[in-house]
Design an enzyme around this catalytic site. Structure first.
Site, mmCIF file in Angstrom:
data_model
loop_
_atom_site.group_PDB
_atom_site.id
_atom_site.type_symbol
_atom_site.label_atom_id
_atom_site.label_comp_id
_atom_site.label_asym_id
_atom_site.label_seq_id
_atom_site.Cartn_x
_atom_site.Cartn_y
_atom_site.Cartn_z
ATOM 1 N N ASP A 6 15.670 -32.646 53.972
ATOM 2 C CA ASP A 6 15.722 -31.234 53.605
ATOM 3 C C ASP A 6 15.657 -30.360 54.844
ATOM 4 O O ASP A 6 15.226 -29.215 54.769
ATOM 5 C CB ASP A 6 14.584 -30.900 52.632
ATOM 6 C CG ASP A 6 13.218 -31.102 53.259
ATOM 7 O OD1 ASP A 6 13.152 -31.835 54.280
ATOM 8 O OD2 ASP A 6 12.225 -30.547 52.767
ATOM 9 N N ASP A 48 13.633 -25.616 57.122
ATOM 10 C CA ASP A 48 13.071 -26.648 56.243
ATOM 11 C C ASP A 48 12.818 -26.026 54.866
ATOM 12 O O ASP A 48 12.228 -24.945 54.755
ATOM 13 C CB ASP A 48 11.756 -27.164 56.825
ATOM 14 C CG ASP A 48 11.201 -28.331 56.042
ATOM 15 O OD1 ASP A 48 11.687 -29.459 56.280
ATOM 16 O OD2 ASP A 48 10.316 -28.113 55.223
#
Length: 736
Positions: free
Chosen positions: A632, A589
């Protein structure tokens, strides 16, 4: 037993016994009463009419009955049993030889039997059988020691031969109704003519002063001429019986020879009877054969006239000058013209487009002979044209002038020609359609040879249909492609429709095809070939691959998307379990990605995502999964992990290398990432693995981000604990 099985079969046996016994008793008793040899032996030939049209295997009961009749006659006259049995066997053998010889050559006597051939076979077989029988009887009766042995043998031979010819032909005529119908006459006329012959025969045989026996010949020939076989058989039989009686009794013109012995008189009588047969038999055979041929010709002419007059076809006999000597009445129904209108040449009735061709065919036929067939148009009396199929043959004229006539037969084939033209038009239309269908259509016979290919094949392979038709699939497709097609061909030949896809290279370009093989069956359902429909699907395959790529690929980063990840991870985990291997799943992440978007804009954010995705793609090996599963958020899955230390090293390397400063062209953006990793053994649930990795990611973020954590499952006591501080090597494979 025979009587119970076939009661009617006893009567022929009784008849054979009675006739043979009676004739034998008559001949032997008459000869012994006058101390002379047997003049005429009729017993053996009397059975010929019954036996000649049956195989020998079915005639033995009658032969046995005749044998018993002869033996009974001999015993009645006081002869020894052994001699009677031996001579009876000789008589049966003589009868069997004649009957079997004739039966083998003529199994049945019909109106089509040639009487000349029948008589020749019968006389020759009787001659051979009489010689054998005479020699055997000489041996049985021990007559070789006599001084006049030749005379005795000659007398025996003549008695059997002449008797066989007379009684054999008589019995054959009696049991063959066809012979009675060759020259039908009123019964009264036959009785009258036979009575005249009987009176004349009695008169010349009673007269002992002047030899007048030759006077019976004119009346006999008259009987033959008027009554054919019936007259000859009965007439000769009457003369033979009369002569045998006269010679045996010592009366008549045969006593005119001074010092004639009884044996000599018998020999003279036998010679006379034989000459009588030789006079009458050829004449009756010639006349009967003439009658048979005349009758056949009349029947043939009648059948031909019947067929010609009642046939729907037009039949004509055409002279060399074009005159029509015969025109069948069917011309009226066929063309509307009367027979008289069609007697003269009518070339004007031929369609103008066909006249030159037909004239050429007729000239060729008259020059070369033989026969010819032509289809052309003839004008009906109403004015319309009919298609006529004509067969013409050049034959000798029956008028006997050495000319050649044409026998013409024509039939209306207008409907057939119209159907053929419609079929040709349909075939032309069908070929136009098939040649322009964007698929290769072909037919393959049972020898794997192409019998039809449409023209679309040129666009695929560059070959034209004439180059393919007649060649085998192996010759056209080559070894490699034929090996792939052959199993499908065999299934189609077995009667099973089959559809399949394959790849091939034509003109240096790889192409994809879909083929459908359908069995070609005849009217009885038997497979006689295969129809093949082959379509190029290269563009479809390319589209499928593009759609698959779009469905499974993230358009921004070029990595696999969540859908591909969701489809592949369960398969990945199942394979790992089958091979007893551990799986590492790492969630990546980007820290503070929302701040990057808010600070630099979404375009810069997209550049950051793309750079991170490319970096991840470089870090994984072939066969491992890397995908973008969220805005993301990325995931990495691999199964080439041997121990905890190696797994920690991989995750640490991944975390370190993802620290980067990205030049976006607008600003330098520093990127840091948080990583949560899960390493599991024998865990086949993708959700469980994802949950464990998500928990590890949560711990990494809780620890202040820009770090990594990973958890284990199914690895003993350490399972499920954070192993970030441990450096101990733990084998991940189970002990075998």
């Amino acid at each position: 037993m025979l009587a119970r099985r076939d009661p009617h079969g006893l009567w022929p046996l009784f008849a054979a016994f009675a006739i043979t016994g009676g004739l034998s008793l008559y001949a032997l008793a008459l000869a012994r009463a006058n101390h002379s040899p047997v003049a005429l032996w009729l017993a053996n030939g009397a059975l010929v009419g019954w036996l000649v049209q049956r195989p020998l295997a079915r005639t033995w009961p009658l032969l046995l009955a005749s044998f018993l009749g002869f033996v009974a006659a001999k015993l009645y006259l006081g002869d020894a049993l052994s001699e009677a049995v031996l001579i009876g066997v000789c008589n049966v053998l003589e009868t069997a030889i004649v009957c079997e010889t004739i039966h083998r050559r003529f199994p049945s006597i019909t109106p089509h039997t040639r009487f000349m051939d029948l008589a020749r076979v019968g006389v020759l077989s009787a001659l051979a059988a009489s010689v054998i029988c005479a020699l055997a009887m000489m041996w049985i009766m021990n007559l070789w020691a006599q001084l006049d042995v030749l005379m005795v043998a000659n007398t025996l031979f003549r008695a059997h031969f002449v008797g066989m010819v007379i009684s054999g032909s008589t019995s054959l005529a009696i049991v063959t109704p066809y012979l009675w119908r060759l020259k039908p006459a009123r019964p009264g006329t036959l009785v009258r003519d036979l009575g005249l012959l009987a009176a004349l025969t009695a008169g010349v045989l009673v007269e002992s002063r002047v030899p007048l026996v030759f006077l019976v010949y004119p009346q006999l020939l008259w009987l033959v001429f008027r009554h054919r076989f019936v007259g000859m058989v009965v007439g000769v039989a009457m003369i033979a019986v009369g002569v045998s009686l006269a010679t045996t009794l010592g009366i008549g013109p045969f006593n005119l020879v001074v010092g004639a012995t009884p044996a000599f008189r018998v020999a003279m009588g036998q010679v006379f009877i034989g000459v009588t047969c030789l006079v009458a038999l050829p004449v009756v055979l010639a006349l009967s054969e003439q009658d048979r041929l005349r009758k056949q010709m009349q029947e043939s002419e009648l059948r031909y006239r019947l067929l010609a007059d009642n046939s729907g076809d037009l039949v004509m006999r055409i002279r060399s000058n074009g005159d029509r000597m015969y025109v069948s009445p069917s011309v009226k129904d066929l063309l509307g013209w009367e027979v008289e209108d069609f007697q003269r040449p009518r070339p004007d009735l031929i369609h103008p487009d066909d006249r030159e061709r037909i004239a050429s065919e007729v000239a060729k036929l008259r020059m070369q002979g033989g026969d010819t067939t032509a289809t052309y148009r003839l004008q009906h009396k109403d004015g319309h044209y009919l298609w006529i199929e004509a067969f013409a043959r050049l034959v000798p004229s029956p008028d006997g002038d050495d000319a050649k006539d044409i026998i013409y037969t024509g039939r209306d084939v207008t409907e057939r020609v119209c159907i053929e033209q419609a079929l040709m038009e349909s075939q032309s239309q069908m070929r136009t359609v098939t040649d322009n269908i964007p698929a290769v259509i072909a037919r393959i016979d049972m020898d794997e040879r192409y019998t039809y290919v449409n023209r679309f094949v040129e666009q695929i392979s560059g070959e034209v249909p004439p180059e393919i038709i007649g060649r085998t699939v192996h010759e056209v497709r080559g070894n490699a492609l034929y090996d792939r097609l052959k199993p499908y061909l065999e299934r189609a030949y077995a009667g099973q429709p089959v559809m399949f896809e394959y790849e091939a290279t034509y003109r240096g370009k790889p192409m994809h095809f879909q083929s459908h093989y359908v069995p070609d069956r005849d009217a009885h359902g038997r497979v006689r070939g295969v129809y093949a429909l082959t379509t190029e699907i290269t563009h479809i395959k390319n589209t499928e691959r593009e759609l698959l790529r779009i469905a499974h690929q993230d358009s921004l980063t070029g990595l696999a998307n969540r859908r591909y990840f969701s489809e592949r991870v369960p398969v990945f985990l199942k394979q790992a379990q089958q091979h007893d291997m551990a799986v590492l799943l790492a969630l990546v992440d980007i820290d503070n990605f929302k701040t990057i978007n808010d600070t630099y804009g979404h375009a810069i954010g997209d550049v950051v995502l793309a750079e991170v995705g490319q970096c991840l793609q470089k870090l994984v090996r072939e066969g491992e999964i890397v995908a973008r599963i969220g805005g993301d958020e990325f995931v990495v899955v691999c199964n080439d992990i041997n121990n905890i230390k190696q797994a920690k090293a991989f995750v640490q390397s991944l975390w370190e290398r993802l620290h980067m400063e990205i030049d976006t062209g607008v600003a330098q953006v520093k990127v840091s990432l948080s990583v949560g990793a899960a390493i599991c053994l024998n865990e086949i649930s993708a959700d469980a693995v994802m949950k464990l990795a998500d928990d590890a990611l949560y711990k990494a973020k809780e620890a202040g981000r820009d770090t990594y954590r990973f958890l284990t499952h199914g690895l003993g006591d350490n399972g499920g604990n954070d192993d970030n501080s441990s450096s101990e090597t733990i084998k991940l494979r189970r002990a075998q």
